[in-house]
Motif scaffolding. Structure first.
Motif, PDB file in Angstrom:
ATOM      1  N   LEU A   8      64.620 -44.787   1.711  1.00  0.00           N
ATOM      2  CA  LEU A   8      65.931 -44.476   1.331  1.00  0.00           C
ATOM      3  C   LEU A   8      66.574 -44.460   0.031  1.00  0.00           C
ATOM      4  O   LEU A   8      67.068 -43.383  -0.436  1.00  0.00           O
ATOM      5  N   ALA A   9      65.633 -45.136  -0.692  1.00  0.00           N
ATOM      6  CA  ALA A   9      65.596 -44.990  -2.264  1.00  0.00           C
ATOM      7  C   ALA A   9      64.981 -43.695  -2.768  1.00  0.00           C
ATOM      8  O   ALA A   9      65.825 -42.801  -3.464  1.00  0.00           O
ATOM      9  N   ALA A  10      63.956 -43.239  -2.126  1.00  0.00           N
ATOM     10  CA  ALA A  10      63.694 -41.949  -2.449  1.00  0.00           C
ATOM     11  C   ALA A  10      64.542 -40.677  -2.030  1.00  0.00           C
ATOM     12  O   ALA A  10      64.764 -39.588  -2.815  1.00  0.00           O
ATOM     13  N   ALA A  11      65.134 -40.939  -1.119  1.00  0.00           N
ATOM     14  CA  ALA A  11      66.097 -40.010  -0.341  1.00  0.00           C
ATOM     15  C   ALA A  11      67.339 -39.826  -1.333  1.00  0.00           C
ATOM     16  O   ALA A  11      68.018 -38.747  -1.614  1.00  0.00           O
ATOM     17  N   TYR A  12      67.759 -41.016  -1.754  1.00  0.00           N
ATOM     18  CA  TYR A  12      69.104 -41.067  -2.527  1.00  0.00           C
ATOM     19  C   TYR A  12      68.591 -40.394  -3.951  1.00  0.00           C
ATOM     20  O   TYR A  12      69.468 -39.785  -4.676  1.00  0.00           O
ATOM     21  N   MET A  13      67.341 -40.964  -4.528  1.00  0.00           N
ATOM     22  CA  MET A  13      67.142 -40.209  -5.734  1.00  0.00           C
ATOM     23  C   MET A  13      67.081 -38.689  -5.869  1.00  0.00           C
ATOM     24  O   MET A  13      67.505 -38.146  -6.743  1.00  0.00           O
ATOM     25  N   HIS A  14      66.646 -37.994  -4.859  1.00  0.00           N
ATOM     26  CA  HIS A  14      66.489 -36.849  -4.646  1.00  0.00           C
ATOM     27  C   HIS A  14      67.748 -36.178  -4.503  1.00  0.00           C
ATOM     28  O   HIS A  14      67.954 -34.956  -5.171  1.00  0.00           O
ATOM     29  N   GLU A  15      68.900 -36.914  -4.100  1.00  0.00           N
ATOM     30  CA  GLU A  15      70.190 -36.206  -4.043  1.00  0.00           C
ATOM     31  C   GLU A  15      70.829 -36.342  -5.420  1.00  0.00           C
ATOM     32  O   GLU A  15      72.087 -36.332  -5.649  1.00  0.00           O
ATOM     33  N   GLY A  16      70.416 -37.104  -6.223  1.00  0.00           N
ATOM     34  CA  GLY A  16      70.972 -37.639  -7.741  1.00  0.00           C
ATOM     35  C   GLY A  16      71.735 -38.859  -7.645  1.00  0.00           C
ATOM     36  O   GLY A  16      72.570 -39.071  -8.388  1.00  0.00           O
ATOM     37  N   LEU A  17      71.643 -39.606  -6.534  1.00  0.00           N
ATOM     38  CA  LEU A  17      72.470 -40.769  -6.276  1.00  0.00           C
ATOM     39  C   LEU A  17      71.792 -41.768  -6.718  1.00  0.00           C
ATOM     40  O   LEU A  17      71.202 -42.799  -6.087  1.00  0.00           O
ATOM     41  N   LEU A  18      71.834 -42.077  -7.925  1.00  0.00           N
ATOM     42  CA  LEU A  18      70.614 -43.058  -8.462  1.00  0.00           C
ATOM     43  C   LEU A  18      71.169 -44.422  -8.268  1.00  0.00           C
ATOM     44  O   LEU A  18      70.200 -45.325  -8.111  1.00  0.00           O
ATOM     45  N   MET A  19      72.249 -45.005  -8.393  1.00  0.00           N
ATOM     46  CA  MET A  19      72.883 -46.292  -8.164  1.00  0.00           C
ATOM     47  C   MET A  19      72.225 -46.650  -6.557  1.00  0.00           C
ATOM     48  O   MET A  19      72.008 -47.810  -6.408  1.00  0.00           O
ATOM     49  N   GLN A  20      72.528 -46.154  -5.802  1.00  0.00           N
ATOM     50  CA  GLN A  20      72.155 -46.120  -4.453  1.00  0.00           C
ATOM     51  C   GLN A  20      70.640 -46.061  -4.354  1.00  0.00           C
ATOM     52  O   GLN A  20      70.314 -47.151  -3.595  1.00  0.00           O
ATOM     53  N   ALA A  21      69.997 -45.346  -4.986  1.00  0.00           N
ATOM     54  CA  ALA A  21      68.597 -45.183  -4.830  1.00  0.00           C
ATOM     55  C   ALA A  21      68.200 -46.673  -5.519  1.00  0.00           C
ATOM     56  O   ALA A  21      67.183 -47.302  -5.102  1.00  0.00           O
ATOM     57  N   MET A  22      68.596 -47.210  -6.740  1.00  0.00           N
ATOM     58  CA  MET A  22      68.279 -48.221  -7.278  1.00  0.00           C
ATOM     59  C   MET A  22      68.426 -49.506  -6.389  1.00  0.00           C
ATOM     60  O   MET A  22      67.597 -50.408  -6.298  1.00  0.00           O
ATOM     61  N   GLN A  23      69.482 -49.546  -5.950  1.00  0.00           N
ATOM     62  CA  GLN A  23      69.939 -50.658  -4.828  1.00  0.00           C
ATOM     63  C   GLN A  23      68.722 -50.985  -3.613  1.00  0.00           C
ATOM     64  O   GLN A  23      68.170 -51.632  -3.355  1.00  0.00           O
ATOM     65  N   ASN A  24      68.455 -49.522  -3.030  1.00  0.00           N
ATOM     66  CA  ASN A  24      67.194 -49.807  -2.103  1.00  0.00           C
ATOM     67  C   ASN A  24      66.124 -49.981  -2.678  1.00  0.00           C
ATOM     68  O   ASN A  24      65.463 -50.571  -1.904  1.00  0.00           O
ATOM     69  N   ALA A  25      65.679 -49.597  -3.707  1.00  0.00           N
ATOM     70  CA  ALA A  25      64.391 -49.843  -4.310  1.00  0.00           C
ATOM     71  C   ALA A  25      64.294 -51.425  -4.661  1.00  0.00           C
ATOM     72  O   ALA A  25      63.310 -51.937  -4.362  1.00  0.00           O
ATOM     73  N   ARG A  26      65.370 -51.860  -5.054  1.00  0.00           N
ATOM     74  CA  ARG A  26      65.380 -53.383  -5.428  1.00  0.00           C
ATOM     75  C   ARG A  26      65.141 -54.184  -4.124  1.00  0.00           C
ATOM     76  O   ARG A  26      64.638 -55.068  -4.274  1.00  0.00           O
ATOM     77  N   ARG A  27      66.012 -53.771  -3.064  1.00  0.00           N
ATOM     78  CA  ARG A  27      65.832 -54.297  -1.701  1.00  0.00           C
ATOM     79  C   ARG A  27      64.215 -54.261  -1.257  1.00  0.00           C
ATOM     80  O   ARG A  27      63.783 -55.314  -0.699  1.00  0.00           O
ATOM     81  N   ALA A  28      63.519 -53.124  -1.522  1.00  0.00           N
ATOM     82  CA  ALA A  28      62.209 -53.102  -1.001  1.00  0.00           C
ATOM     83  C   ALA A  28      61.573 -54.000  -1.653  1.00  0.00           C
ATOM     84  O   ALA A  28      60.665 -54.776  -1.101  1.00  0.00           O
ATOM     85  N   LEU A  29      61.630 -54.254  -2.992  1.00  0.00           N
ATOM     86  CA  LEU A  29      60.960 -55.341  -3.769  1.00  0.00           C
ATOM     87  C   LEU A  29      61.142 -56.650  -3.624  1.00  0.00           C
ATOM     88  O   LEU A  29      60.359 -57.518  -3.648  1.00  0.00           O
ATOM     89  N   THR A  30      62.465 -56.857  -2.958  1.00  0.00           N
ATOM     90  CA  THR A  30      62.934 -58.070  -2.766  1.00  0.00           C
ATOM     91  C   THR A  30      62.213 -58.714  -1.529  1.00  0.00           C
ATOM     92  O   THR A  30      61.667 -59.829  -1.364  1.00  0.00           O
ATOM     93  N   VAL A  31      62.156 -57.856  -0.461  1.00  0.00           N
ATOM     94  CA  VAL A  31      61.630 -58.069   0.687  1.00  0.00           C
ATOM     95  C   VAL A  31      59.838 -57.995   0.764  1.00  0.00           C
ATOM     96  O   VAL A  31      59.303 -58.469   1.666  1.00  0.00           O
ATOM     97  N   GLU A  32      59.514 -57.304  -0.085  1.00  0.00           N
ATOM     98  CA  GLU A  32      57.933 -56.797  -0.242  1.00  0.00           C
ATOM     99  C   GLU A  32      57.726 -56.702  -1.524  1.00  0.00           C
ATOM    100  O   GLU A  32      57.355 -55.477  -1.886  1.00  0.00           O
TER     101      GLU A  32
END
Length: 269
Positions: free
Chosen positions: A58-82
């Motif tokens: 999800l983070a990669a998809a959002y970043m590709h679309e230029g939606l950096l806030m949503q990308a960052m949120q999902n990247a942080r969630r990924a590292l929170t759970v793993e």
């Protein structure tokens, strides 16, 4: 300023931005010089299929679309759970790089590679980051390490990045060697074709410049930089019809660009 020096400055700056792009579009035409992912896929080995995997995608998809806030949120969630998800560290590093938070980007690049030290896509991405910080030798080491992996599916990406980076050093002979090797792997790689056009223009090999620009136009859309280089090349070759054609395209497609202003100024002389 000597007009012949202008494309060196403009195109070198443009090619630098291409280093930070997202997965190459292969044979499709693009709207800019950069491959759609010069940094490679986000951990293409897909060894991490844990709980953080979906958030990384999800983070990669959002970043590709230029939606950096949503990308960052999902990247942080990924590292929170793993926390050990290498792809998660890689994608958040790319996000921090885009946000010019270089220390945070470097920290996460290092952690990503710490978890997957042979991952060519991550090594390449980190190399791009270092090149943007003018750490050319360190970047070159990482590009070469990425290329040392026989399972790397897109070596032309790292080769092109290494070529652009060497050109910024500048070491134009090394740059040309890398770019030629990249084109052996993929003769239709836009960034390599454009940079080879620029190198040949600097060497006053204008027929070769024309050839590389023609090859570039076959796989990518015109940009202000490519059109301006075409104008300068055709002026050197004395082809006024082509100069007029390029000039019309530049004025119509990029009327507010720096290159359009340079064209206007140059025709006043």
């Amino acid at each position: 300023m000597n007009v012949r020096l202008i494309p060196v400055l403009l195109i070198a700056a443009y090619l630098l931005t291409s280093l930070a792009g997202c997965q190459q579009q292969g044979m499709t035409r693009s709207s800019s010089l950069d491959m759609d992912d010069n940094t490679g896929q986000f951990g293409a080995s897909n060894r991490n299929k844990g709980t953080g995997y979906i958030y990384v995608k999800l983070a990669a998809a959002y970043m590709h679309e230029g939606l950096l806030m949503q990308a960052m949120q999902n990247a942080r969630r990924a590292l929170t759970v793993e926390p050990s998800n290498a792809d998660g560290h890689n994608v958040i590093a790319l996000l921090y790089d885009r946000l010019n938070k270089h220390d945070l980007a470097e920290s996460h690049f290092k952690r990503a590679i710490g978890y997957q030290p042979q991952n060519s896509y991550m090594l390449n991405a980190y190399g791009v980051h270092l090149c943007k910080q003018n750490r050319f030798d360190e970047a070159d080491t990482l590009f070469l390490k990425a290329l040392g992996n026989p399972l790397y599916k897109t070596p032309e990406v790292a080769l092109a990045n290494a070529g652009v980076c060497a050109g910024r050093k500048p070491d134009m002979e090394q740059s040309e060697r890398y770019l030629r090797e990249a084109l052996k792997h993929n003769p239709r790689l836009p960034v390599a074709l454009m940079h080879m056009a620029k190198i040949n223009y600097d060497k006053e090999q204008f027929f070769s410049t024309r050839t590389y620009l023609k090859r570039y136009r076959e796989v990518a859309l015109n940009t202000a930089s490519s059109l301006w280089l075409g104008i300068l090349t055709e002026r050197e070759l004395g082809n006024q019809d082509s100069v007029a054609s390029y000039s019309l395209l530049l004025r119509n497609a990029f009327p507010d660009s720096q290159e359009a202003n340079l064209l206007k100024e140059s025709t006043k002389r």
